[in-house]
Scaffold this motif. Structure first.
Motif, PDB file in Angstrom:
ATOM      1  N   GLY A   1       0.800  -1.221   0.000  1.00 19.19           N
ATOM      2  CA  GLY A   1       0.000   0.000   0.000  1.00 19.19           C
ATOM      3  C   GLY A   1       0.831   1.267   0.000  1.00 19.19           C
ATOM      4  N   LEU A   2       2.085   1.178   0.443  1.00 16.63           N
ATOM      5  CA  LEU A   2       2.964   2.350   0.489  1.00 16.63           C
ATOM      6  C   LEU A   2       4.201   2.132  -0.363  1.00 16.63           C
ATOM      7  CD1 LEU A   2       2.724   3.151   4.318  1.00 16.63           C
ATOM      8  CD2 LEU A   2       1.493   4.260   2.450  1.00 16.63           C
ATOM      9  N   SER A   3       4.062   1.364  -1.423  1.00 17.30           N
ATOM     10  CA  SER A   3       5.189   1.046  -2.293  1.00 17.30           C
ATOM     11  C   SER A   3       5.783   2.315  -2.902  1.00 17.30           C
ATOM     12  CB  SER A   3       4.734   0.092  -3.404  1.00 17.30           C
ATOM     13  OG  SER A   3       5.797  -0.196  -4.291  1.00 17.30           O
ATOM     14  N   GLY A   4       7.113   2.428  -2.853  1.00 16.16           N
ATOM     15  CA  GLY A   4       7.803   3.577  -3.423  1.00 16.16           C
ATOM     16  C   GLY A   4       7.825   4.796  -2.531  1.00 16.16           C
ATOM     17  N   GLN A   5       7.256   4.716  -1.347  1.00 14.25           N
ATOM     18  CA  GLN A   5       7.251   5.854  -0.440  1.00 14.25           C
ATOM     19  C   GLN A   5       8.241   5.624   0.703  1.00 14.25           C
ATOM     20  OE1 GLN A   5       3.432   7.513   0.653  1.00 14.25           O
ATOM     21  NE2 GLN A   5       2.389   6.403  -0.987  1.00 14.25           N
ATOM     22  N   VAL A   6       8.652   6.730   1.318  1.00 18.05           N
ATOM     23  CA  VAL A   6       9.623   6.656   2.406  1.00 18.05           C
ATOM     24  C   VAL A   6       9.059   7.347   3.646  1.00 18.05           C
ATOM     25  CG1 VAL A   6      11.605   6.588   0.856  1.00 18.05           C
ATOM     26  CG2 VAL A   6      10.756   8.795   1.666  1.00 18.05           C
ATOM     27  N   ALA A   7       9.624   7.022   4.796  1.00 20.51           N
ATOM     28  CA  ALA A   7       9.182   7.626   6.051  1.00 20.51           C
ATOM     29  C   ALA A   7       9.522   9.110   6.054  1.00 20.51           C
ATOM     30  CB  ALA A   7       9.839   6.927   7.235  1.00 20.51           C
ATOM     31  N   LEU A   8       8.553   9.941   6.421  1.00 21.13           N
ATOM     32  CA  LEU A   8       8.752  11.387   6.486  1.00 21.13           C
ATOM     33  C   LEU A   8       9.269  11.827   7.844  1.00 21.13           C
ATOM     34  CD1 LEU A   8       5.487  12.548   4.683  1.00 21.13           C
ATOM     35  CD2 LEU A   8       7.744  12.210   3.686  1.00 21.13           C
ATOM     36  N   THR A   9       9.142  10.971   8.833  1.00 15.06           N
ATOM     37  CA  THR A   9       9.560  11.277  10.192  1.00 15.06           C
ATOM     38  C   THR A   9      10.003   9.996  10.866  1.00 15.06           C
ATOM     39  OG1 THR A   9       8.877  12.316  12.281  1.00 15.06           O
ATOM     40  CG2 THR A   9       7.244  10.957  11.154  1.00 15.06           C
ATOM     41  N   THR A  10      10.608  10.096  12.020  1.00 10.74           N
ATOM     42  CA  THR A  10      11.033   8.906  12.745  1.00 10.74           C
ATOM     43  C   THR A  10       9.818   8.142  13.255  1.00 10.74           C
ATOM     44  OG1 THR A  10      13.074  10.013  13.445  1.00 10.74           O
ATOM     45  CG2 THR A  10      12.420   8.033  14.655  1.00 10.74           C
ATOM     46  N   ILE A  11       9.803   6.823  13.001  1.00  3.04           N
ATOM     47  CA  ILE A  11       8.734   5.952  13.485  1.00  3.04           C
ATOM     48  C   ILE A  11       9.347   5.039  14.537  1.00  3.04           C
ATOM     49  CG2 ILE A  11       7.046   4.191  12.847  1.00  3.04           C
ATOM     50  CD1 ILE A  11       7.036   5.391  10.027  1.00  3.04           C
ATOM     51  N   TYR A  12       8.782   5.065  15.736  1.00  2.00           N
ATOM     52  CA  TYR A  12       9.381   4.368  16.861  1.00  2.00           C
ATOM     53  C   TYR A  12       8.744   2.991  17.068  1.00  2.00           C
ATOM     54  CZ  TYR A  12      11.418   8.913  17.848  1.00  2.00           C
ATOM     55  OH  TYR A  12      12.117  10.078  17.745  1.00  2.00           O
ATOM     56  N   PRO A  13       9.477   2.089  17.729  1.00  2.00           N
ATOM     57  CA  PRO A  13       8.933   0.744  17.975  1.00  2.00           C
ATOM     58  C   PRO A  13       7.582   0.801  18.676  1.00  2.00           C
ATOM     59  CG  PRO A  13      11.262   0.820  18.549  1.00  2.00           C
ATOM     60  CD  PRO A  13      10.858   2.231  18.242  1.00  2.00           C
ATOM     61  N   GLY A  14       6.652  -0.016  18.195  1.00  5.24           N
ATOM     62  CA  GLY A  14       5.311  -0.068  18.764  1.00  5.24           C
ATOM     63  C   GLY A  14       4.302   0.765  18.005  1.00  5.24           C
ATOM     64  N   GLU A  15       4.757   1.676  17.144  1.00  7.58           N
ATOM     65  CA  GLU A  15       3.832   2.521  16.382  1.00  7.58           C
ATOM     66  C   GLU A  15       3.216   1.749  15.223  1.00  7.58           C
ATOM     67  OE1 GLU A  15       4.498   6.657  15.350  1.00  7.58           O
ATOM     68  OE2 GLU A  15       6.430   6.562  16.399  1.00  7.58           O
ATOM     69  N   GLN A  16       1.945   2.037  14.949  1.00  8.89           N
ATOM     70  CA  GLN A  16       1.310   1.502  13.758  1.00  8.89           C
ATOM     71  C   GLN A  16       1.859   2.212  12.530  1.00  8.89           C
ATOM     72  OE1 GLN A  16      -3.020   1.258  13.839  1.00  8.89           O
ATOM     73  NE2 GLN A  16      -3.007   1.127  16.074  1.00  8.89           N
ATOM     74  N   ILE A  17       1.990   1.487  11.447  1.00  8.98           N
ATOM     75  CA  ILE A  17       2.402   2.075  10.179  1.00  8.98           C
ATOM     76  C   ILE A  17       1.170   2.712   9.543  1.00  8.98           C
ATOM     77  CG2 ILE A  17       3.426   1.661   7.926  1.00  8.98           C
ATOM     78  CD1 ILE A  17       5.324   1.215  10.291  1.00  8.98           C
ATOM     79  N   ILE A  18       1.192   4.028   9.392  1.00  3.39           N
ATOM     80  CA  ILE A  18       0.036   4.733   8.834  1.00  3.39           C
ATOM     81  C   ILE A  18       0.483   5.563   7.631  1.00  3.39           C
ATOM     82  CG2 ILE A  18      -1.278   4.786  10.981  1.00  3.39           C
ATOM     83  CD1 ILE A  18      -0.298   7.605  11.462  1.00  3.39           C
ATOM     84  N   ALA A  19      -0.451   5.808   6.719  1.00  2.00           N
ATOM     85  CA  ALA A  19      -0.124   6.452   5.448  1.00  2.00           C
ATOM     86  C   ALA A  19       0.385   7.876   5.628  1.00  2.00           C
ATOM     87  CB  ALA A  19      -1.352   6.442   4.542  1.00  2.00           C
ATOM     88  N   SER A  20      -0.105   8.605   6.628  1.00  2.00           N
ATOM     89  CA  SER A  20       0.257  10.013   6.773  1.00  2.00           C
ATOM     90  C   SER A  20       1.725  10.215   7.138  1.00  2.00           C
ATOM     91  CB  SER A  20      -0.626  10.670   7.836  1.00  2.00           C
ATOM     92  OG  SER A  20      -0.434  10.053   9.106  1.00  2.00           O
ATOM     93  N   LYS A  21       2.419   9.170   7.577  1.00  2.00           N
ATOM     94  CA  LYS A  21       3.823   9.293   7.940  1.00  2.00           C
ATOM     95  C   LYS A  21       4.754   8.875   6.812  1.00  2.00           C
ATOM     96  CE  LYS A  21       3.536   9.241  12.956  1.00  2.00           C
ATOM     97  NZ  LYS A  21       4.147   8.771  14.213  1.00  2.00           N
ATOM     98  N   PHE A  22       4.205   8.630   5.633  1.00  2.00           N
ATOM     99  CA  PHE A  22       5.008   8.244   4.476  1.00  2.00           C
ATOM    100  C   PHE A  22       4.704   9.158   3.309  1.00  2.00           C
ATOM    101  CE2 PHE A  22       5.460   4.573   7.082  1.00  2.00           C
ATOM    102  CZ  PHE A  22       6.649   3.967   6.708  1.00  2.00           C
ATOM    103  N   GLY A  23       5.716   9.364   2.455  1.00  4.02           N
ATOM    104  CA  GLY A  23       5.549  10.201   1.279  1.00  4.02           C
ATOM    105  C   GLY A  23       6.614   9.884   0.255  1.00  4.02           C
TER     106      GLY A  23
END
Length: 234
Positions: free
Chosen positions: A76-98
């Motif tokens: 679902g997020l193919s070709g996108q990268v993390a826009l901010t640091t994602i810490y252990p335990g966080e859900q992967i959500i679309a708004s944090k990728f671009g």
């Protein structure tokens, strides 16, 4: 007749309430497997890279805990990268990728300046009293034409960071030619400089020994002539 109707209606209402309660309970405890970080994902890192490094896994989450934009697969997020640091335990959500992440620096580098690091002994960094945010003067102990000297290199420099300390062996030779070796801890200090001053510090570090002088608001420091053996006692 009326009593029978009321009783029947009451039974129906109770049945509807019980059925609704069962449905609400099922919804409350029903889970969905969503992608969750198991290790820190850094800005600029793609979800595929993170998954390949074992940084994400599917984890059961109840409906009440689902975040908007949750993901159940990496596609679902193919070709996108993390826009901010994602810490252990966080859900992967679309708004944090671009599509791209702007690199950020933890150092507060002043405008039009750059950060460089120098490696200094404890005495050269004022016995450890220099801290991030300190203002220092930089001196150079050098040798020119066989003549040792000490001179102010830069009168006022801001310290951005103080890094790790490692022991370094230093060998000195006395006037009789005898050598002695001692272990001196050296610490990385990061300074804010413009290009011209950065070149001076890097050149001086490679051709002599740097030492810092810790400044206060009332310190007086200004460029002057070098101190040598010929004018040491004048």
């Amino acid at each position: 007749m009326a009593a029978a109707v009321v009783a029947a209606l009451g039974v129906v209402l109770v049945l509807l309430y019980v059925r609704g309660a069962d449905q609400r309970a099922q919804q409350k405890f029903q889970t969905v497997e969503v992608l969750t970080a198991t290790a820190q994902i850094n800005p600029g890192e793609s979800l595929q890279q993170a998954a390949g490094a074992g940084k994400v896994e599917l984890r059961a989450v109840t409906h009440n805990e689902l975040l908007p934009g949750y993901q159940t697969s990496t596609s679902g997020l193919s070709g996108q990268v993390a826009l901010t640091t994602i810490y252990p335990g966080e859900q992967i959500i679309a708004s944090k990728f671009g599509t791209s992440a702007t690199p950020t620096s933890p150092l507060a580098i002043p405008a039009k300046m750059m950060a460089i690091s120098v490696n200094l002994t404890d005495p050269a960094r004022v016995a450890g009293f220099v801290q991030p945010g300190s203002t220092v003067a930089i001196f150079l102990d050098g040798n020119q034409g066989g003549q040792p000297f000490t001179r102010l290199l830069l009168p006022k420099v801001k310290v951005l960071g103080v890094g790790s300390t490692t022991p370094v062996s230093t060998t000195t030779t006395n006037a009789q030619g005898q050598q002695s070796t001692e272990q001196l801890p050296r610490t990385l200090l990061t300074l804010a400089l413009d290009q011209a001053d950065a070149q001076k510090v890097l050149f001086a570090q490679g051709n002599g020994e740097l030492a810092l002088g810790l400044l206060t608001d009332n310190s007086v420091v200004a460029p002057g002539t070098a101190t040598t053996l010929s004018n040491l006692f004048k």
